[in-house]
Design an enzyme around this catalytic site. Structure first.
Site, PDB file in Angstrom:
ATOM      1  N   CYS A  64       0.837  -1.201   0.000  1.00  0.00           N
ATOM      2  CA  CYS A  64       0.000   0.000   0.000  1.00  0.00           C
ATOM      3  C   CYS A  64       0.877   1.259   0.000  1.00  0.00           C
ATOM      4  CB  CYS A  64      -0.998  -0.057   1.152  1.00  0.00           C
ATOM      5  SG  CYS A  64      -2.500   0.858   0.776  1.00  0.00           S
ATOM      6  N   HIS A  73      -3.555  -5.198   0.324  1.00  0.00           N
ATOM      7  CA  HIS A  73      -2.981  -5.755   1.554  1.00  0.00           C
ATOM      8  C   HIS A  73      -3.041  -7.283   1.538  1.00  0.00           C
ATOM      9  CE1 HIS A  73      -2.824  -1.975   3.966  1.00  0.00           C
ATOM     10  NE2 HIS A  73      -3.709  -1.609   3.064  1.00  0.00           N
ATOM     11  N   GLU A  93      -1.564  -9.300   3.382  1.00  0.00           N
ATOM     12  CA  GLU A  93      -1.456  -9.851   4.741  1.00  0.00           C
ATOM     13  C   GLU A  93      -2.810 -10.235   5.336  1.00  0.00           C
ATOM     14  OE1 GLU A  93      -0.915  -6.721   3.861  1.00  0.00           O
ATOM     15  OE2 GLU A  93      -1.462  -5.274   5.395  1.00  0.00           O
TER      16      GLU A  93
END
Ligand code: GLN
Length: 546
Positions: A384, A510, A512
């Site tokens: 990001c 993202h 994650e």
């Protein structure tokens, strides 16, 4: 409705006892026995969601597929269960009141005085049962944020009392998580705080069915019997939760204590199946027996607070296990990246990750770290804001657009290589207005990402207002940067790569958030593999691009 069973998890004595991990661990065990399970978090604060909260206040803001900005516990739920959560899985007092007030304005209460009981409690009960009524779950676990006795939690506790009464003891269960402190001067574990917290719960009309006791030392039989007697629970319902070296050990610890069995017995559900934890235990075996270690620098401005980058840290644990290496994440504060920090820290890393973030603080340090990774061919992942900084670095140092910047950092920059998205320009409200949740992305063939994902169509979660400015696309591409992922509808640049670098990837989304124990994120797995290669060769010059 009564087909779904409800488990409520409350907390006493102290905050930060790990209710989320206990809830996720129990849910994991029930899931491993074949039950369809979901977990919900009720947060007693007045913010409508944690999206507007500073990470120092609240840790990471977790984002779901449907674009909800939620509590980081939902991340644990997904990582443990490998089941998607949604807006319905996180409810705050702010959202409850907002909804009740909107109903009142629409005249839905027909002239009645609107009160905490029944209107707020009814709204809470509805939110709890939305998941159960969907028909998708056999068991819904609801974690009540805060500590019993807090003023803010009272409506939630009252809603639980009512629901338990309405559903009956066979269909609803309360697990109370408390702390058994060890007084080293006396050499003793103390039960009194737990007794008081159970009593506080009783004052609200709720009897805890199961006690989960956080402790640093084993609870002996005498202590368990004392807790059972004084707290009005069966002896088998006193569950010890001893400090664990990893949160991923907690399901097995709870299994040994029989938390799942006593839960099923109390809910009158069959308890004769054995939980199947093969995949989970295989992950644990790999996690605990690494064959090597890699050091990955995490460059961010909130690095002093572990919770700020929770999902990134957990994704590294999953990816490390997958690669059978230990990933040692070295936090590097982006605000203080001097030459000395570059020489003594940044340059010692096997890979560098530049973290997400907002605002100007620390960005020059991030840009410096990107430059170092690019020039020294260290594996790089920018997430990001980290991807946006990689674009700025390339524009400044390779394309020689010295003044390149993001309009987030400098509104009047002459070279806005990162700019506010068009649809964001008229937005004034800060809450829930970013580009959020899952968006499709098309990958370019022959790119690192298409190899890593093994497909050309992906969907990943987002949380941003600014974007790669396509006005500079041609210039950047001519200078060597490649856009290897784009949104097929809007053409928004989602991924950048540098073909003359062995492993340099920046992503606007993202990854994650989607990494779980059962399904480690491919991008993290590949990034850790690149770090392993780099550490073995001493330099990534010898690395064959993967
Ligand atoms: N601040 C940047 C934006 O809004 C990046 C956001 C992030 O890193 N999550 O676009």
């Amino acid at each position: 409705m009564a087909d779904t069973k409800y488990i409520f998890v409350t907390g006493g004595v102290s905050s930060s006892l790990g209710k989320g991990i206990i809830a996720a661990s129990l849910a994991k065990l029930l899931q491993a026995r074949g039950y369809r399970v979901t977990i919900q978090k009720l947060d007693p604060y007045i913010n409508v969601d944690p999206g507007t909260l500073n990470p120092y206040e609240h840790g990471e803001c977790y984002v779901t597929d449907d674009g909800a900005e939620t509590d980081l516990d939902l991340g644990h739920y997904e990582r443990f269960l490998n089941v998607k959560t949604s807006q319905a899985n996180n409810v705050t007092t702010g959202r409850i009141y907002q909804s009740v007030i909107e109903k009142e304005r629409r005249g839905e209460f027909l002239g009645k005085t609107v009160q905490v009981v029944p209107h707020i409690t009814n709204e809470i009960k509805e939110r709890i049962q939305i998941l159960g009524n969907s028909g998708d779950y056999d068991i819904v676990l609801t974690e009540i944020g805060g500590t019993v006795g807090d003023i803010e939690s009272l409506p939630y506790i009252e809603a639980v009392r009512q629901l338990k009464w309405e559903l009956g003891d066979d269909n609803a269960l309360v697990i109370h998580l408390t702390l058994i402190p060890f007084l080293s001067a006396a050499g003793e574990l103390k039960t009194k705080p737990t007794q008081h917290s159970v009593k506080t719960l009783m004052e609200s009309g709720i009897k805890a069915d199961i006690l989960v006791c956080r402790t640093e030392h084993d609870l002996n039989v005498d202590l368990r019997e004392k807790l059972a007697l004084f707290c009005n629970v069966r002896k088998e319902a006193v569950i010890q939760s001893i400090d664990a070296s990893t949160i991923y050990d907690v399901p097995n610890l709870m299994l040994e204590e029989g938390l799942d069995t006593i839960t099923l017995q109390k809910l009158k559900l069959p308890d004769d199946t054995e939980p199947v934890l093969t995949r989970w235990n295989e992950f644990l075996r790999r996690h605990k027996n690494p064959k090597a270690e890699v050091r990955i620098g995490l460059i961010g401005k909130y690095v002093e607070l572990q919770d700020s980058y929770k999902s990134i840290l957990e994704a590294f644990i999953h990816a490390g296990a997958e690669n059978e290496v230990r990933v040692k994440v070295e936090p590097i504060h982006s605000e203080f990246i001097s030459q000395k920090v570059i020489d003594t820290k940044v340059s010692k890393m096997d890979a560098l990750l530049v973290a997400p973030g907002f605002g100007e603080r620390g960005i020059e340090g991030k840009i410096r770290a990107v430059q170092y990774a690019r020039e020294h061919k260290i594996p790089f992942l920018g997430i990001c804001l980290g991807m946006q900084m990689a674009v700025i670095e390339y524009a400044r140092n390779v394309v020689k657009l010295d003044k390149a910047n993001s309009t987030e950092m400098q509104a009047d920059t002459e070279i806005p290589v990162i700019d506010l998205m068009e649809e964001q320009k008229d937005i004034t409200h800060k809450g829930g207005t970013m580009r959020l949740g899952s968006w499709d992305c098309e990958l370019a063939p022959d790119s690192i990402v298409s190899r890593v994902y093994g497909t050309n169509q992906i969907s990943e979660r987002h949380r941003h207002r600014y974007e790669f400015n396509n006005a500079y696309k041609q210039q950047l591409e001519e200078a060597g940067m490649r856009i290897t992922g784009t949104n097929p509808k809007t053409n928004l640049a989602e991924i950048i790569e540098l073909p003359d670098h062995p492993w340099f990837v920046g992503v606007q989304y993202h990854p994650e958030y989607k990494s779980t124990v059962a399904s480690p994120h491919p991008l993290f797995v590949a990034f850790v593999a690149a770090a392993v290669k780099y550490s073995q060769s001493g330099s990534s010059d010898n690395m064959a691009p993967q």
